[in-house]
Motif scaffolding. Sequence first.
Motif, PDB file in Angstrom:
ATOM      1  N   UNK A  96     -11.224  -0.665 -12.366  1.00 16.75           N
ATOM      2  CA  UNK A  96     -12.082   0.485 -12.041  1.00 16.75           C
ATOM      3  C   UNK A  96     -11.277   1.659 -11.500  1.00 16.75           C
ATOM      4  N   UNK A  97     -10.017   1.382 -11.148  1.00 15.60           N
ATOM      5  CA  UNK A  97      -9.170   2.382 -10.471  1.00 15.60           C
ATOM      6  C   UNK A  97      -9.874   2.902  -9.213  1.00 15.60           C
ATOM      7  N   UNK A  98     -10.315   1.973  -8.376  1.00 14.22           N
ATOM      8  CA  UNK A  98     -10.961   2.360  -7.122  1.00 14.22           C
ATOM      9  C   UNK A  98     -10.068   3.337  -6.365  1.00 14.22           C
ATOM     10  N   UNK A  99     -10.676   4.371  -5.822  1.00 12.38           N
ATOM     11  CA  UNK A  99      -9.927   5.463  -5.192  1.00 12.38           C
ATOM     12  C   UNK A  99      -9.054   4.963  -4.038  1.00 12.38           C
ATOM     13  N   UNK A 100      -7.866   5.547  -3.945  1.00 10.41           N
ATOM     14  CA  UNK A 100      -6.963   5.236  -2.842  1.00 10.41           C
ATOM     15  C   UNK A 100      -6.609   6.525  -2.113  1.00 10.41           C
ATOM     16  N   UNK A 101      -6.102   6.376  -0.883  1.00 14.82           N
ATOM     17  CA  UNK A 101      -5.885   7.536  -0.030  1.00 14.82           C
ATOM     18  C   UNK A 101      -4.403   7.820   0.214  1.00 14.82           C
ATOM     19  N   UNK A 102      -3.699   6.890   0.858  1.00 18.25           N
ATOM     20  CA  UNK A 102      -2.337   7.219   1.284  1.00 18.25           C
ATOM     21  C   UNK A 102      -1.484   5.961   1.372  1.00 18.25           C
ATOM     22  N   UNK A 103      -0.176   6.150   1.511  1.00 20.19           N
ATOM     23  CA  UNK A 103       0.761   5.032   1.601  1.00 20.19           C
ATOM     24  C   UNK A 103       2.094   5.569   2.102  1.00 20.19           C
ATOM     25  N   UNK A 104       3.011   4.634   2.445  1.00 24.03           N
ATOM     26  CA  UNK A 104       4.328   5.048   2.932  1.00 24.03           C
ATOM     27  C   UNK A 104       5.411   4.138   2.364  1.00 24.03           C
ATOM     28  N   UNK A 105       6.383   4.752   1.688  1.00 25.11           N
ATOM     29  CA  UNK A 105       7.579   4.030   1.261  1.00 25.11           C
ATOM     30  C   UNK A 105       8.572   3.980   2.411  1.00 25.11           C
ATOM     31  N   UNK A 257      -9.293  -2.708  -2.768  1.00 28.78           N
ATOM     32  CA  UNK A 257      -8.807  -4.082  -2.861  1.00 28.78           C
ATOM     33  C   UNK A 257      -7.528  -4.190  -3.684  1.00 28.78           C
ATOM     34  N   UNK A 258      -7.356  -3.371  -4.723  1.00 27.65           N
ATOM     35  CA  UNK A 258      -6.154  -3.521  -5.546  1.00 27.65           C
ATOM     36  C   UNK A 258      -4.877  -3.187  -4.789  1.00 27.65           C
ATOM     37  N   UNK A 259      -5.002  -2.545  -3.621  1.00 27.05           N
ATOM     38  CA  UNK A 259      -3.810  -2.264  -2.822  1.00 27.05           C
ATOM     39  C   UNK A 259      -3.132  -3.538  -2.295  1.00 27.05           C
ATOM     40  N   UNK A 260      -3.818  -4.706  -2.373  1.00 27.55           N
ATOM     41  CA  UNK A 260      -3.140  -5.953  -1.988  1.00 27.55           C
ATOM     42  C   UNK A 260      -1.915  -6.204  -2.856  1.00 27.55           C
ATOM     43  N   UNK A 261      -1.874  -5.604  -4.039  1.00 24.72           N
ATOM     44  CA  UNK A 261      -0.744  -5.803  -4.941  1.00 24.72           C
ATOM     45  C   UNK A 261       0.441  -4.923  -4.583  1.00 24.72           C
ATOM     46  N   UNK A 262       0.195  -3.803  -3.902  1.00 23.23           N
ATOM     47  CA  UNK A 262       1.292  -2.892  -3.553  1.00 23.23           C
ATOM     48  C   UNK A 262       1.768  -3.098  -2.118  1.00 23.23           C
ATOM     49  N   UNK A 263       0.931  -3.676  -1.272  1.00 23.18           N
ATOM     50  CA  UNK A 263       1.316  -3.868   0.130  1.00 23.18           C
ATOM     51  C   UNK A 263       1.994  -5.214   0.356  1.00 23.18           C
ATOM     52  N   UNK A 264       2.130  -6.000  -0.679  1.00 25.15           N
ATOM     53  CA  UNK A 264       2.725  -7.331  -0.621  1.00 25.15           C
ATOM     54  C   UNK A 264       4.174  -7.245  -1.111  1.00 25.15           C
ATOM     55  N   UNK A 265       5.094  -7.870  -0.392  1.00 26.23           N
ATOM     56  CA  UNK A 265       6.512  -7.732  -0.748  1.00 26.23           C
ATOM     57  C   UNK A 265       6.894  -8.475  -2.024  1.00 26.23           C
ATOM     58  N   UNK A 266       5.985  -9.282  -2.570  1.00 20.21           N
ATOM     59  CA  UNK A 266       6.236  -9.825  -3.905  1.00 20.21           C
ATOM     60  C   UNK A 266       6.401  -8.701  -4.921  1.00 20.21           C
ATOM     61  N   UNK A 267       5.823  -7.551  -4.616  1.00 16.01           N
ATOM     62  CA  UNK A 267       5.974  -6.374  -5.472  1.00 16.01           C
ATOM     63  C   UNK A 267       7.441  -6.061  -5.741  1.00 16.01           C
ATOM     64  N   UNK A 268       8.307  -6.274  -4.740  1.00 16.38           N
ATOM     65  CA  UNK A 268       9.728  -5.947  -4.883  1.00 16.38           C
ATOM     66  C   UNK A 268      10.356  -6.743  -6.018  1.00 16.38           C
ATOM     67  N   UNK A 269       9.984  -8.010  -6.136  1.00 18.52           N
ATOM     68  CA  UNK A 269      10.531  -8.848  -7.196  1.00 18.52           C
ATOM     69  C   UNK A 269       9.980  -8.446  -8.558  1.00 18.52           C
TER      70      UNK A 269
END
Length: 381
Positions: A96-105, A257-269
């Motif tokens: 659905x591409x649920x709206x997101x707001x902000x993040x920090x690298x 909810x889809x932000x669980x995929x970007x906030x998890x360090x498995x993303x690095x791999x």
Amino acid sequence: MRREHAAPRDGWEKTIEGQGLAYHRAAHPAGLSRPYWDESVHYVFSMDEVEELERQVEELHEMCLHAAAHVVESGRFADFAIPEWAWEDVARSWERRDDHLYARFDLRYDGTGPAKLLEYNADTPTSLVESSVVQWFWLQDVFPGDDQWNSVHERLIDRWRELRLPSGPAHFAFTSADETGEEAMTVAYLQETAEQAGLATVAVAMEDIGWDALNRTFVDTEGRVMRSVFKLYPWEWMLSDEFGRHAVRHSTWIEPLWKVLLSNKALLAVLWELNPGHPNLLPAYLDGPRDLTSFISKPLLGREGASMRIVTPEGVQETAGQYGREGYVHQGFEALPAFEGQRPVLGAWMVADEAAGLGIRETTGYITDDTSSFVPHRIET
């Protein structure tokens, strides 16, 4: 990029407290001599450096979105320790591409080469007030002729206007378990930006949110239906709660909810797998360090530098903590650069899909934890 010294402003403590950094005294563990906000030093960048960092950060963000799509399409949710019952809901949120707001690298950068991604704080990033507001006013007071990589405030207001939120007030939820006040002030600041965008808002503690079983909806302490909720509360905690199964299907949550995929360090791999050798990435693996001779093992859902293990030919260093039950990612280790004995981590802010600003934390150690200090920056003009 260089580190410079400047005299702190008279009465700087009261000044920053009036600008929202009321928690600066509580942000550090007791016994540290250096303050959390330290304006006796700052970092200086050229405009060319900042523009190149902006480009790199936005490319990293695009790579992260591509990685999320890959995880959903290939069904690799188990690699992220997401409970199986939530897999379909995560996929639907992404589709659905649920709206997101902000993040920090969080980035390793020494001014001489490409920035290296350390992790992506894409669900509940803090140090926002000091990045967006406090260091901007420091610049106006101390170096009014210079610039700063900082459009966070304006972009947040614009983003609130763009979000597709349901009718009714937007709720802003913090956890009352935070004793420093940082999370409450971060939420209050974001609530203020939403109000400046014209939204009606209501503050609520996560612990006070109720579930109306008859109408199958979340309600606040006044019984109002919570149709949209900004929450500074990580999704992995929500998924482990007894009401997690309701949360994934009811109300509009920010972050989605889809932000669980970007906030998890498995993303690095996954990033390294999809983009091997990319100049902004460090090698990272889920099944062990493989052929890495220097690496850092990070819990997939760790916080504040806890439960980490650095292995180099010179020896092993570990940090205390209780994270790691969900597994680890093993990332190539490059020591943070040293500037006068301090090691900075660059926090590059994203608002929606655009780079928006920079905050810098530094410490003497290899891992940035709750003993680090925030220092401002400027762009020389």
